[in-house]
Design a protein around this motif. Structure first.
Motif: not given
Length: 97
Positions: A48, A50, A88-89, A91-92
């Motif tokens: 996932w 951002r 860094r983009e 989320e999981s």
């Protein structure tokens, strides 16, 4: 005067052993990086990003790297089935296999 410069004798070796050793070193470096970052590189994942973007497929580094500077890890580029993104983009990331 003594010549202290070493020599490389290219006639004795076809270079395959050196290349194989380089590939093995690169593979170990990638495995260590994946372990330190808790990333299932080379496995089926659901990622996932951002903005609610979901990717499913095999997680890979976008470019094979031998050395990663610690301060550059956030900018590390990965891909899932040819869709690029940076660490860094993300989320999981969940391993599916």
């Amino acid at each position: 005067m003594v010549n202290m410069q070493g020599q490389l004798n290219f006639e004795e070796s076809d270079g395959q052993e050196g290349y194989a050793n380089w590939l093995a070193g690169r593979r170990v470096a990638v495995e260590e990086l994946a372990h330190r970052m808790h990333l299932p590189l080379g496995h089926q994942v659901e990622v996932w990003l951002r903005g609610g973007i979901r990717l499913r497929g095999k997680l890979r580094l976008r470019e094979e790297v031998l050395f990663i500077e610690e301060e550059r890890v956030r900018h590390l580029e990965m891909q899932v089935d040819n869709v690029p993104f940076t660490y860094r983009e993300m989320e999981s990331c969940v391993r599916l296999d």
